[in-house]
Write an enzyme that holds these catalytic residues in place. Structure first.
Site, PDB file in Angstrom:
ATOM      1  N   HIS A 204      35.775  29.182  42.994  1.00  0.00           N
ATOM      2  CA  HIS A 204      36.902  30.118  43.071  1.00  0.00           C
ATOM      3  C   HIS A 204      38.015  29.702  44.021  1.00  0.00           C
ATOM      4  CE1 HIS A 204      35.029  31.479  46.820  1.00  0.00           C
ATOM      5  NE2 HIS A 204      36.198  32.009  47.122  1.00  0.00           N
TER       6      HIS A 204
HETATM    7  C1  UD1 Z   1      40.125  35.659  48.331  1.00  0.00           C
HETATM    8  C2  UD1 Z   1      40.279  34.982  49.670  1.00  0.00           C
HETATM    9  C3  UD1 Z   1      39.241  33.879  49.801  1.00  0.00           C
HETATM   10  C4  UD1 Z   1      37.851  34.398  49.526  1.00  0.00           C
HETATM   11  C5  UD1 Z   1      37.799  35.132  48.207  1.00  0.00           C
HETATM   12  C6  UD1 Z   1      36.455  35.788  48.034  1.00  0.00           C
HETATM   13  C7  UD1 Z   1      42.583  34.939  50.525  1.00  0.00           C
HETATM   14  C8  UD1 Z   1      43.781  34.107  50.744  1.00  0.00           C
HETATM   15  N1  UD1 Z   1      41.585  34.368  49.812  1.00  0.00           N
HETATM   16  O1  UD1 Z   1      40.403  34.697  47.340  1.00  0.00           O
HETATM   17  O2  UD1 Z   1      39.272  33.369  51.120  1.00  0.00           O
HETATM   18  O3  UD1 Z   1      36.960  33.300  49.493  1.00  0.00           O
HETATM   19  O4  UD1 Z   1      38.809  36.164  48.191  1.00  0.00           O
HETATM   20  O5  UD1 Z   1      36.154  36.045  46.704  1.00  0.00           O
HETATM   21  O6  UD1 Z   1      42.525  36.057  50.974  1.00  0.00           O
HETATM   22  N2  UD1 Z   1      41.624  38.995  40.724  1.00  0.00           N
HETATM   23  C9  UD1 Z   1      41.244  39.852  39.730  1.00  0.00           C
HETATM   24  N3  UD1 Z   1      40.504  40.945  40.088  1.00  0.00           N
HETATM   25  C10 UD1 Z   1      40.130  41.209  41.370  1.00  0.00           C
HETATM   26  C11 UD1 Z   1      40.540  40.309  42.367  1.00  0.00           C
HETATM   27  C12 UD1 Z   1      41.278  39.207  42.037  1.00  0.00           C
HETATM   28  O7  UD1 Z   1      41.544  39.660  38.561  1.00  0.00           O
HETATM   29  O8  UD1 Z   1      39.455  42.200  41.619  1.00  0.00           O
HETATM   30  C13 UD1 Z   1      42.395  37.782  40.327  1.00  0.00           C
HETATM   31  C14 UD1 Z   1      43.908  38.011  40.328  1.00  0.00           C
HETATM   32  O9  UD1 Z   1      44.437  37.254  39.291  1.00  0.00           O
HETATM   33  C15 UD1 Z   1      44.317  37.424  41.663  1.00  0.00           C
HETATM   34  C16 UD1 Z   1      43.334  36.272  41.821  1.00  0.00           C
HETATM   35  O10 UD1 Z   1      42.124  36.734  41.260  1.00  0.00           O
HETATM   36  O11 UD1 Z   1      45.646  37.005  41.680  1.00  0.00           O
HETATM   37  C17 UD1 Z   1      43.108  35.852  43.256  1.00  0.00           C
HETATM   38  O12 UD1 Z   1      42.708  36.966  44.061  1.00  0.00           O
HETATM   39  P1  UD1 Z   1      42.997  36.952  45.635  1.00  0.00           P
HETATM   40  O13 UD1 Z   1      42.369  38.123  46.249  1.00  0.00           O
HETATM   41  O14 UD1 Z   1      44.436  36.725  45.901  1.00  0.00           O
HETATM   42  O15 UD1 Z   1      42.292  35.635  46.123  1.00  0.00           O
HETATM   43  P2  UD1 Z   1      40.809  35.133  45.885  1.00  0.00           P
HETATM   44  O16 UD1 Z   1      40.886  33.873  45.104  1.00  0.00           O
HETATM   45  O17 UD1 Z   1      39.973  36.228  45.372  1.00  0.00           O
HETATM   46  N1  UDP Z   2      28.561  36.902  45.286  1.00  0.00           N
HETATM   47  C1  UDP Z   2      28.149  37.944  44.471  1.00  0.00           C
HETATM   48  N2  UDP Z   2      28.340  37.822  43.118  1.00  0.00           N
HETATM   49  C2  UDP Z   2      28.895  36.719  42.552  1.00  0.00           C
HETATM   50  C3  UDP Z   2      29.317  35.673  43.399  1.00  0.00           C
HETATM   51  C4  UDP Z   2      29.139  35.795  44.773  1.00  0.00           C
HETATM   52  O1  UDP Z   2      27.618  38.941  44.946  1.00  0.00           O
HETATM   53  O2  UDP Z   2      29.041  36.692  41.318  1.00  0.00           O
HETATM   54  C5  UDP Z   2      28.364  37.032  46.737  1.00  0.00           C
HETATM   55  C6  UDP Z   2      27.626  35.889  47.365  1.00  0.00           C
HETATM   56  O3  UDP Z   2      26.242  36.107  47.286  1.00  0.00           O
HETATM   57  C7  UDP Z   2      28.148  35.888  48.786  1.00  0.00           C
HETATM   58  C8  UDP Z   2      29.578  36.368  48.622  1.00  0.00           C
HETATM   59  O4  UDP Z   2      29.638  37.008  47.351  1.00  0.00           O
HETATM   60  O5  UDP Z   2      27.459  36.833  49.571  1.00  0.00           O
HETATM   61  C9  UDP Z   2      30.506  35.192  48.660  1.00  0.00           C
HETATM   62  O6  UDP Z   2      31.764  35.584  48.246  1.00  0.00           O
HETATM   63  P1  UDP Z   2      32.840  34.558  47.683  1.00  0.00           P
HETATM   64  O7  UDP Z   2      32.169  33.345  47.163  1.00  0.00           O
HETATM   65  O8  UDP Z   2      33.687  35.339  46.746  1.00  0.00           O
HETATM   66  O9  UDP Z   2      33.743  34.267  48.953  1.00  0.00           O
HETATM   67  P2  UDP Z   2      33.615  33.279  50.214  1.00  0.00           P
HETATM   68  O10 UDP Z   2      32.300  33.455  50.846  1.00  0.00           O
HETATM   69  O11 UDP Z   2      33.868  31.893  49.719  1.00  0.00           O
HETATM   70  O12 UDP Z   2      34.758  33.719  51.072  1.00  0.00           O
END
Ligand code: UD1
Ligand code: UDP
Length: 364
Positions: A204
């Site tokens: 991701h």
């Molecule tokens: C964010 C965090 C990242 C973290 C991740 C955990 C920042 C800069 N990044 O990244 O550090 O590892 O969360 O998962 O804060 N979207 C949906 N539905 C949702 C959420 C997101 O469709 O519920 C899609 C949207 O298109 C959005 C994209 O995902 O633009 C990215 O979401 P965003 O929260 O900006 O960043 P993450 O990649 O989720």
């Molecule tokens: N996780 C989850 N379901 C998923 C993928 C991840 O519950 O489908 C959990 C995972 O076990 C961990 C956390 O989400 O506890 C990690 O989140 P993510 O990978 O989105 O973000 P990061 O840790 O890289 O910031």
């Protein structure tokens, strides 16, 4: 003592669940939960509130997605209003997302003390948005609650006074101990998988999903591996959004599913033969369960996992190089049994730190 906790993204719900449980057990502490709405799909947000018994947020800001500036700016404005209403004794932020930075900055500007959980992590790659969020949040915070020795050393290197730093361990370890229970075999049956005979993958990170070549290299390497073993890929919506633009031949053997809940994820991690991920949390959970891990990045902020032999880095340049790292990890011996992330009591230590820590008179 009133503690205002700011969460917004999937991993923060999990971290906050561990801490909220410890806070609820204190008669002299009251938590006000603020959900920025950074993550909003049911399988990225509500599922964690339901499964992990997190209280309904007192404030749901519903900020949603957007560019970094727009999203962080909207959060900053909305959190400021909440802080002015609530006037808490502490603001608590977790990790390295835009919600983390907005919470810390809004509070610091209003002179509300800020505690940062998971402070001090550094990937030393400033092109990652998370790295900027980490550095800025650490320097805006009063109390830096670190998970590891290395995190403390990083802060010392940046000139942060040692009185502001307390090593508490990792709340994600607390969470994984508490929530790994129930019928994990049933989870495998539901996915038609056998324990020890599949690979669990997640992808991701913006650096991987926003660069078409990198994403194709990652998916192609996993797709090759899937000739030998099933590869299950619960896919983050960011990655799902770009999948349709790619040639299906680079992922046609992968078992791509929607994001799963935390309990299901822990079960899938626990029984995997190998974890391949660019997630911070998933790297550590692989280690908690003694499962070899390949990190689909050139560097990690959890460097101790690499140093102790539990984790291998696979920079997403060439598909062949990644594939050979993945294959080598399948043959891996277990790494050292050292306890890298504390004793599963980080939440209790954080509660104590919030109760007893007083500002050492350092100018911020
Ligand atoms: C964010 C965090 C990242 C973290 C991740 C955990 C920042 C800069 N990044 O990244 O550090 O590892 O969360 O998962 O804060 N979207 C949906 N539905 C949702 C959420 C997101 O469709 O519920 C899609 C949207 O298109 C959005 C994209 O995902 O633009 C990215 O979401 P965003 O929260 O900006 O960043 P993450 O990649 O989720
Ligand atoms: N996780 C989850 N379901 C998923 C993928 C991840 O519950 O489908 C959990 C995972 O076990 C961990 C956390 O989400 O506890 C990690 O989140 P993510 O990978 O989105 O973000 P990061 O840790 O890289 O910031």
């Amino acid at each position: 003592m009133k503690i205002l906790t700011v969460v917004g993204a999937r991993p923060q719900f999990i971290k906050a669940a561990a801490l909220s449980r410890a806070l609820r057990a204190q008669s002299d502490m009251h938590e006000v939960l603020v959900h920025t709405g950074q993550h909003y799909d049911a399988n990225m947000s509500q599922v964690f509130f339901d499964e992990l018994e997190i209280a309904k947020p007192a404030y749901s800001l519903e900020i949603g997605s957007g560019s970094h500036g727009a999203q962080t700016g909207r959060m900053l404005e909305a959190i400021e209003q909440v802080l002015l209403t609530e006037r808490p004794d502490w603001t608590l932020v977790f990790g390295d997302t835009n919600s983390t930075l907005a919470g810390a900055l809004a509070a610091a500007k209003l002179h509300v003390p800020v505690a940062h959980v998971e402070a001090g992590l550094r990937s030393h790659n400033r092109r990652m948005p998370e790295e900027l969020n980490r550095i800025l949040t650490d320097h805006a915070s009063d109390l830096l609650l670190t998970p590891t020795k290395l995190a403390g050393a990083n802060l010392q290197h940046e000139g942060i006074a040692e009185q502001r730093v307390i090593q508490v361990g990792d709340v994600m370890y607390d969470a994984s101990l508490y929530y790994t229970r129930g019928d994990t075999a049933g989870v495998l049956r539901a996915h038609d998988l056998e324990a020890g005979k599949y690979v669990l993958a997640t992808v991701h990170r913006a650096e991987n999903t926003d660069d078409r070549e990198r994403l194709v290299a990652i998916l192609s390497a996993l797709n090759q591996l899937a000739v030998e073993l099933p590869v299950l890929l619960p896919l983050h919506p960011r990655t799902r959004a770009v999948l349709g633009q790619l040639d299906a031949a680079c992922h046609d053997r992968l078992r791509i599913i929607a994001p799963v809940g935390y309990l299901e994820m822990l079960a899938l991690e626990k029984h995997a033969r190998l974890v391949a991920t660019d997630s911070g949390g998933v790297q550590k959970e692989a280690y908690f369960f003694g499962v070899p891990c390949v990190t689909l990045r050139a560097e990690t902020e959890w460097q101790e996992l690499v140093d102790s032999g539990w984790n291998r880095l696979a920079p997403p340049g060439s598909c062949d190089a990644m594939l050979s790292t993945l294959r080598a990890a399948l043959q891996a011996q277990k790494g050292s049994a050292e306890q890298l992330y504390g004793a599963g009591d980080a939440a209790g230590r954080i509660v104590e730190a919030l109760r007893t820590w007083t500002a050492p008179g350092i100018e911020r």
